[in-house]
Design an enzyme around this catalytic site. Sequence first.
Site, PDB file in Angstrom:
ATOM      1  CG  MET A  89     -38.688  55.952 -28.404  1.00 18.92           C
ATOM      2  SD  MET A  89     -40.236  56.012 -29.082  1.00 18.92           S
ATOM      3  CE  MET A  89     -40.377  57.467 -29.769  1.00 18.92           C
ATOM      4  CG  HIS A 108     -48.340  56.181 -32.052  1.00 18.88           C
ATOM      5  ND1 HIS A 108     -46.953  56.389 -32.292  1.00 18.88           N
ATOM      6  CD2 HIS A 108     -48.897  57.166 -32.874  1.00 18.88           C
ATOM      7  CE1 HIS A 108     -46.823  57.283 -33.278  1.00 18.88           C
ATOM      8  NE2 HIS A 108     -47.908  57.737 -33.626  1.00 18.88           N
TER       9      HIS A 108
END
Length: 209
Positions: A89, A108
């Site tokens: 992240m 994703h």
Amino acid sequence: MTRLGVILSGRGSNFLAIADNIASGKLKAEIAIVISNCGDAPGVATAKLRGFKTAVLPSKGRKREEHDRAMLAALREADVDLVILAGYMRLLSPWFIQQFPGKILNIHPSLLPAFPGLEAQKQALEYGVQVTGCTVHIVDEHLDHGPILLQKAVPVLPTDDEHTLADRILAQEHRAYSEAIALVTEGNYRIVGRRVLLDQGNAQEKSSF
Ligand code: GAR
């Protein structure tokens, strides 16, 4: 055998799915190192328990490129060929991306280019789409942006909240990532513009996960 360097920040379920597919012999690759920028990431604890080489390289308070240089050193030391972002992240610096041209993959939880960035599943629900899914793509210098290797669609049900939707997307992520890694390790594809064009052999390979 392709040597994978997995980079994660959290739970690590995608890492685990890849590790399981390698252990069962379905995916021909090896995990050379698991790197986390968060010392308390459950994914890194799991990696240690499974006996993988791990490195915790805290990113907090560090300049992006300084942190990326530390990651590159660990990846090079482990002789990594292919970098797998599995819930990492944090943005990578353009400099880092240039060190592995076309050899950094990301997953994703949406059908890109819809809903890049954080909380993609919540974004999909709030927008009201009826189909969402997951995308595995080659990383370039823009967020959730590079050429798409593979996508899987997931219907949004009237009863869904962001958690039930995320769970069903995650089940597809666990299949999609290994399929995409198999495509890249086989190497029988061409990139034309943004399009990843697969050959016949690879199209068959995909169905095994
Ligand atoms: C996954 O849903 C992955 O697609 C997402 O983080 C989760 C990590 O789960 N990644 C992103 O949103 C990147 N933009 P995991 O730690 O259980 O693999």
